[in-house]
Enzyme design. Sequence first.
Site, PDB file in Angstrom:
ATOM      1  CB  VAL A  35      -0.883  -0.002   1.264  1.00 17.79           C
ATOM      2  CG1 VAL A  35      -1.676   1.295   1.387  1.00 17.79           C
ATOM      3  CG2 VAL A  35      -1.816  -1.209   1.253  1.00 17.79           C
ATOM      4  CB  CYS A  36       1.065   4.233  -2.157  1.00  7.29           C
ATOM      5  SG  CYS A  36       1.900   5.840  -2.169  1.00  7.29           S
ATOM      6  CB  VAL A  37       3.802   5.300   2.867  1.00  7.81           C
ATOM      7  CG1 VAL A  37       4.798   6.009   1.960  1.00  7.81           C
ATOM      8  CG2 VAL A  37       3.752   5.959   4.230  1.00  7.81           C
TER       9      VAL A  37
END
Lengths: 128, 128, 102, 102, 119, 119
Positions: free
Chosen positions: F77-79
């Site tokens: 998941v993209c931070v």
Amino acid sequence: MDEEFESGVVKKFMYVNRKAPYGTIYALEVLEMVLISAAFDQDVHMAFLDDGVYQIKKGQDPMSGAGMKNFSPTYRALEGYDIEKLYVEQESLEERGLTEADLLVPVEVLSRADMAKLMGEMDVILGG
Amino acid sequence: MDEEFESGVVKKFMYVNRKAPYGTIYALEVLEMVLISAAFDQDVHMAFLDDGVYQIKKGQDPMSGAGMKNFSPTYRALEGYDIEKLYVEQESLEERGLTEADLLVPVEVLSRADMAKLMGEMDVILGG
Amino acid sequence: MSTLHTVNKSPFERANLDACLGHALPGDAILLIEDGVFAAMKATNLAARMTDAAKTFKLYALAADLKARGMDPANVVDGCTVVDYAGFVDLAAANSAVNAWL
Amino acid sequence: MSTLHTVNKSPFERANLDACLGHALPGDAILLIEDGVFAAMKATNLAARMTDAAKTFKLYALAADLKARGMDPANVVDGCTVVDYAGFVDLAAANSAVNAWL
Amino acid sequence: MKFGILVNEGPYNHQASDSAYQFAKAALEKGHEIYRVFFYYDGVYNANKFGEPPTDDRNVTRNWQKLAEQYKLDMVVCVAAGLRRGIVDSTLAEGFRISGLGQLIEAGIQADRLMAFGD
Amino acid sequence: MKFGILVNEGPYNHQASDSAYQFAKAALEKGHEIYRVFFYYDGVYNANKFGEPPTDDRNVTRNWQKLAEQYKLDMVVCVAAGLRRGIVDSTLAEGFRISGLGQLIEAGIQADRLMAFGD
């Protein structure tokens, strides 16, 4: 960076921008992708076509009335990251009554046919 | 139900369905609205136009291949909730090569002009 | 009885504006907001159609969304009125119903 | 070098299919998925255009998404091939790049 | 005049919530009443208390909270749409409440105009 | 062959995540490798551990978790996208990890094909 990226794999990446800014977030978050990709020493291309040409229209001011962040200055910063291959489609500009003079960054204007050809040479195509 | 709803205010509600099912959730969640609204004794209309006509196409089977829930039987259940004013736009059917025989519920087919007129009589218009 | 229609999508990307123009009644108000404001501009290949639409409907465009996108409010098609959010509120109040073409 | 293009939006609602057809190169594969599958059907007012497109490109439609929507895979336009998800995977592998027209 | 507001999309990804907020603010500043703001579909994500946008951008959830505090707005998140997407008691931001879809229909009945903002 | 998968939209509201899942499953069943599944834009909502769809519908988050468990998938998941939208450590479902956008670029470089699913 992982050492595997020193292996010298260089792919042709194209970020395809086909959506207008502000109505949706895609333009902004694609830019974040582009900036990160600069660190990976890949062959980065940015294409602006269809409503994507609006992303680089001069004079954007989303803060004063709409209350949104103006991220358009980032396009001007791309050069500092050695991202200099920016292509805009001529037909997309014309349909919208825009010309190269309306754009906030220097770009190469391509016909739709040439844009199609360029897309066909890419290894990885990402958009929003 | 709150007593204020016994005040007898009856408004003309229209649920406008213009989107195809499964690609997005709007068709399904509009149906949930419609079912709830039945409890409020309002004058409920459902309009199917543009890609919304696909919502009531016969023979939907989203489970076996796409792994999504088939909610189309709910349209057949609307009658049981006294929701019987279903309108479909003739031109929208024709553009898509559909006819009334393709639809899974009985509907009134209206021309675009008549649909426009009907919309103009509504108090509350909701869509997805 | 008249309706305020809102259109928030680009006419180049979606069919929403077409759907709205096909269902609004003469004299109704149509307000272009968000990416819908591109349809208001004089120089596009839709301009003739929009100038025409402004004769049948009351055509408006939202100032904040024009400015956001670098579109000059002075360059909207003839017959299109630019309003601010207060004007949007007034339009919603002045018409008897609101139809958002989402 | 050839590209697999995917189109997941209805041709009646969005300009994605037009954009794809305007940029795919002769011989490229175009796969219609999700709401994009409506463009594959024989009886629509786009059918002539799609039959034509199938002569320039390799045109495919995803079976699962046709069936989901009650579209009979037997009624796709001439030249359009219906594939399952395994076929989608094969197309992605067989072409050298993938371009999703989102 | 009494307005009902329906927000159909989540914050940031679509402008819908921003537009709804600007409309609500303008209506309130003109002396109108907001009967209720209802969050449906992905609109429920506006009530996620964990969202933290970059500090140089607007905070959509906080914008709604501040407006609600100033004008005592009733902000309702649809329970069914929220449950599906994981906007529940443990993720709900202050100032929002979770309730049924009937609250939207009620807003349609009670408000003079129902304004929908979406994709 | 090695595939990278990019999911651009959240669960339920768009079919994108379902399509990506079905593609990934079919690829794995054919013996291909999935280098990484990356969740960006509203795609980060797929990793919200609080989602509970009606029991007669599919559970998109659980579908991904099961597939990941069976095939040891790397789901990222993209931070930045997650922080903006409130998908952070306290909301993250098991089987997903949070990391930077560089992981997507890396997938683009390392995978033979990058498949994007979105709106």
